[in-house]
Design an enzyme around this catalytic site. Structure first.
Site, PDB file in Angstrom:
ATOM      1  N   HIS A 154      38.355  37.942  42.316  1.00  0.00           N
ATOM      2  CA  HIS A 154      39.043  36.887  41.613  1.00  0.00           C
ATOM      3  C   HIS A 154      38.836  36.918  40.097  1.00  0.00           C
ATOM      4  O   HIS A 154      39.243  35.969  39.403  1.00  0.00           O
ATOM      5  CB  HIS A 154      38.590  35.535  42.172  1.00  0.00           C
ATOM      6  N   TYR A 172      36.859  28.478  50.763  1.00  0.00           N
ATOM      7  CA  TYR A 172      36.646  29.488  49.723  1.00  0.00           C
ATOM      8  C   TYR A 172      37.993  29.997  49.206  1.00  0.00           C
ATOM      9  O   TYR A 172      38.224  30.092  48.012  1.00  0.00           O
ATOM     10  CB  TYR A 172      35.831  30.628  50.346  1.00  0.00           C
TER      11      TYR A 172
END
Ligand code: FEO
Length: 396
Positions: free
Chosen positions: A145, A192
């Site tokens: 990410h 998440y």
């Protein structure tokens, strides 16, 4: 603690049972987390990722029990946030010349964090590091990410070291997906995804397609947080593909904050209206000042529609709703309907402010919302009920 993953790979990380918030206070970790670090031994020895800074000394001391640090030939840093690179200063004091394999962006990030010019070896997708009978193949995973994120794939054992991707903040001594409680595991995995990966869903899809096209076997996915996917490891990849495609359940979420319960009553009247026309849809209500913000985000992520309420205060909205809207805006949710509601005593700006914020966040606002002066009277509650009925029908 360490344990064998197979004959050549050992887990040498840290389980953090006490952790209750992560990324500062941005992410709640009700079930703790782990920082997974792996030691790969072939003719050469490779260390993949380290642990968060507060555990650096403990980590290096434990690592010394596993191996003479000078026998580590290569270090791979798949991603440089301090939960994975945090033990580097402690480790590099002992073995300062050991090469660190990472992406060009990770070099910038590691230098930015630690201001050290270690022996970096920049790698990109397709580059290989031979370690004897096997190779480690690098796959950049930009924005999954962070700009520096990458995966490392161990040939022969067919293990994908995916770092944050496919991870969960979930402490468990069991450490493998087939051994833990499946509800807990998937609750943490979707939380998440919703809270960390949603903005990058298009890239998740593309990256997975790219890895699938490589047509390599995957026997295990060793993440950097939580459990290792060992039994049917591709199940989490399939889930990610599903979650990346504007995933929705048959659910509507109503979030609000309230000063004297007036806005709360409005939310409950909206819920009753939804139920009257759409009895099978899951309706969830959360007070943003009381419920956990990241759990709320997970529910918003799962929803087809979101209704947001706040009392008006000082010509604005209550701070917990403002914070939640800011978080929602940053995550860039797609394909969700929305509307606002709220009570007021003087000026009554809240509904308009929320409506504007919802539009900025990319929601399809399907109604101008409902305002109620003071404690909602029957007429105001009827308007809320009607708004709920409209949502119930639209969401069928
Ligand atoms: Fe687990 Fe992006 O750090």
């Amino acid at each position: 603690m360490s344990f064998k993953i197979n004959d050549s790979v050992k887990w040498v990380g840290k389980i953090d049972w006490e952790l209750r918030t992560f990324h500062g206070e941005e992410y709640s970790t009700h079930r703790g987390s782990s920082y997974n670090s792996y030691l790969v031994q072939d003719e050469k020895t490779v260390l993949i990722d380290t642990v968060w800074t507060p555990f650096a000394k403990e980590y290096v001391a434990n690592l010394k029990k596993e191996i003479d640090l000078h026998k580590i030939d290569y270090i791979i840093i798949n991603h440089a946030e301090p939960d994975h690179s945090g033990a580097l200063p402690e480790l590099m004091r002992e073995i300062p010349n050991t090469p660190i394999y990472c992406t060009a962006n990770a070099v910038k990030s590691i230098k930015g964090h630690y201001h050290q010019d270690w022996n970096f070896v920049v790698v990109k997708t397709g580059d290989k590091l031979n370690i004897g009978s096997k190779d480690i193949v690098f796959i950049e995973a930009r924005m999954l990410h962070w700009p520096d994120s990458m995966f490392s794939y161990l040939t022969g054992d067919s293990i994908l070291f995916s770092n944050d991707a496919f991870g969960q903040h979930y402490a468990s001594e069991l450490m493998f997906n087939d051994l833990v409680d499946q509800t807990e595991l998937y609750q943490e995995a979707i939380k998440y995804y919703a809270n960390i990966l949603t903005p990058f869903s298009k890239l998740v899809e593309k990256k997975i397609e790219e890895v699938v096209a490589m047509n390599v076997p995957v026997s295990m996915i060793c993440t950097s947080h939580g459990i290792i996917w060992r039994e049917n490891p591709l199940q989490i990849v399939t889930k990610y593909m599903e979650w990346a495609k504007d995933y929705q359940e048959n659910q509507v979420t109503i979030i609000y904050d309230t000063m004297w319960d007036a806005t709360k009553k409005m939310g409950e009247a909206i819920a009753a209206g939804i139920k009257s026309t759409n009895p099978n849809i899951a309706i969830k209500l959360y007070n943003t000042a009381k419920a956990d913000k990241n759990d709320i985000i997970t529910e918003v992520y799962k929803s087809k529609a979101v209704l947001v309420g706040s009392s008006t205060i000082n010509k604005g909205i209550l701070h917990s709703v403002a914070g939640m809207l800011e978080q929602i805006k940053g995550l860039g949710f797609k394909n969700k309907k929305a509307a606002a509601f709220g009570s007021y005593g003087w000026s009554g700006e809240s509904v308009q402010i929320i409506t504007e914020e919802l539009k900025k966040a990319g929601f399809e606002v399907i109604d101008n919302g409902v305002k109620a002066l003071w404690n909602p009277d029957q007429e105001s509650l009827d308007k809320c009920y009607e708004l709920g009925k409209q949502f119930g029908i639209t969401l069928k």
